[in-house]
Design a protein around this motif. Structure first.
Motif, PDB file in Angstrom:
ATOM      1  N   ASN A  29       0.209  -1.263  -0.079  1.00 22.58           N
ATOM      2  CA  ASN A  29       0.123  -0.096  -0.356  1.00 22.58           C
ATOM      3  C   ASN A  29       0.851   0.892  -0.263  1.00 22.58           C
ATOM      4  OD1 ASN A  29      -2.721  -1.374   0.422  1.00 22.58           O
ATOM      5  ND2 ASN A  29      -1.820  -2.269   1.903  1.00 22.58           N
ATOM      6  N   TYR A  30       2.122   1.214   0.805  1.00 26.04           N
ATOM      7  CA  TYR A  30       3.041   2.424   0.691  1.00 26.04           C
ATOM      8  C   TYR A  30       4.410   2.639  -0.636  1.00 26.04           C
ATOM      9  CZ  TYR A  30      -1.025   3.606   3.410  1.00 26.04           C
ATOM     10  OH  TYR A  30      -2.090   4.142   3.844  1.00 26.04           O
ATOM     11  N   SER A  31       4.563   1.219  -0.976  1.00 25.14           N
ATOM     12  CA  SER A  31       5.876   1.272  -1.253  1.00 25.14           C
ATOM     13  C   SER A  31       6.902   2.809  -2.160  1.00 25.14           C
ATOM     14  CB  SER A  31       5.750  -0.127  -1.923  1.00 25.14           C
ATOM     15  OG  SER A  31       5.495   0.639  -3.138  1.00 25.14           O
ATOM     16  N   ASP A  32       5.494   3.654  -2.171  1.00 21.74           N
ATOM     17  CA  ASP A  32       6.733   4.650  -2.540  1.00 21.74           C
ATOM     18  C   ASP A  32       6.752   5.971  -2.070  1.00 21.74           C
ATOM     19  OD1 ASP A  32       5.885   3.644  -5.333  1.00 21.74           O
ATOM     20  OD2 ASP A  32       4.919   4.229  -5.984  1.00 21.74           O
ATOM     21  N   GLU A  33       5.591   5.435  -0.510  1.00 25.01           N
ATOM     22  CA  GLU A  33       5.882   6.300   0.415  1.00 25.01           C
ATOM     23  C   GLU A  33       6.550   6.443   1.734  1.00 25.01           C
ATOM     24  OE1 GLU A  33       1.919   7.153   1.765  1.00 25.01           O
ATOM     25  OE2 GLU A  33       1.404   6.947  -0.604  1.00 25.01           O
TER      26      GLU A  33
END
Length: 137
Positions: A29-33
């Motif tokens: 869900n948050y691999s970019d963040e």
């Protein structure tokens, strides 16, 4: 990118299940963040069969695993301080915990926040002053 640290004693299989859930959730869900910067255990290999299996599983996943045994850090002092703590003298155990915490702090990369998934023994007052943690225990 937000960096997250995870702390656990990995004393029981539920600790790995919770850690896996957090790892998967962040990745899915948050691999970019956000990323899991490290996973810390205050139990090392050869201290407990359950812990050994859980740590091995984490190593196989390729996580940055940081291990520093609380049981092996000044064990005689810890034993004496636990005895005195039972008598109502909490100062000495607090001192041991802070000494242990200083050693832990020197082994960890920086994070934006940490998740404590279990044993509060891992964090002393000094760690509370230098890191941002959420205790889920």
């Amino acid at each position: 990118m937000r960096r997250i640290g995870i702390f656990s004693s990995f004393a029981e299989p539920a600790a790995l299940q919770l850690t896996d859930a957090v790892l998967d959730f962040v990745r899915d869900n948050y691999s970019d963040e956000a990323c899991i910067s490290f996973i810390f255990s205050n139990r090392g290999f050869d201290e407990n069969l359950t812990t050994d299996a859980l740590l091995q599983n984490l190593e196989e996943r390729g996580v940055n695993l940081v291990i520093f045994s609380a049981a092996k850090f000044k064990p005689e002092l810890r034993k004496e301080e636990k005895r005195k703590e039972k008598e109502g003298n909490n100062r000495l155990m607090r001192d041991w915990r802070n000494e242990y915490g200083e050693q832990v702090l020197g082994r960890l990369p920086p994070t934006d926040f940490d998740l404590l998934l279990g044993d509060w023994l891992i964090w002393g007052e000094n760690m509370c002053k230098t890191r941002n943690g959420l205790n889920l225990h």
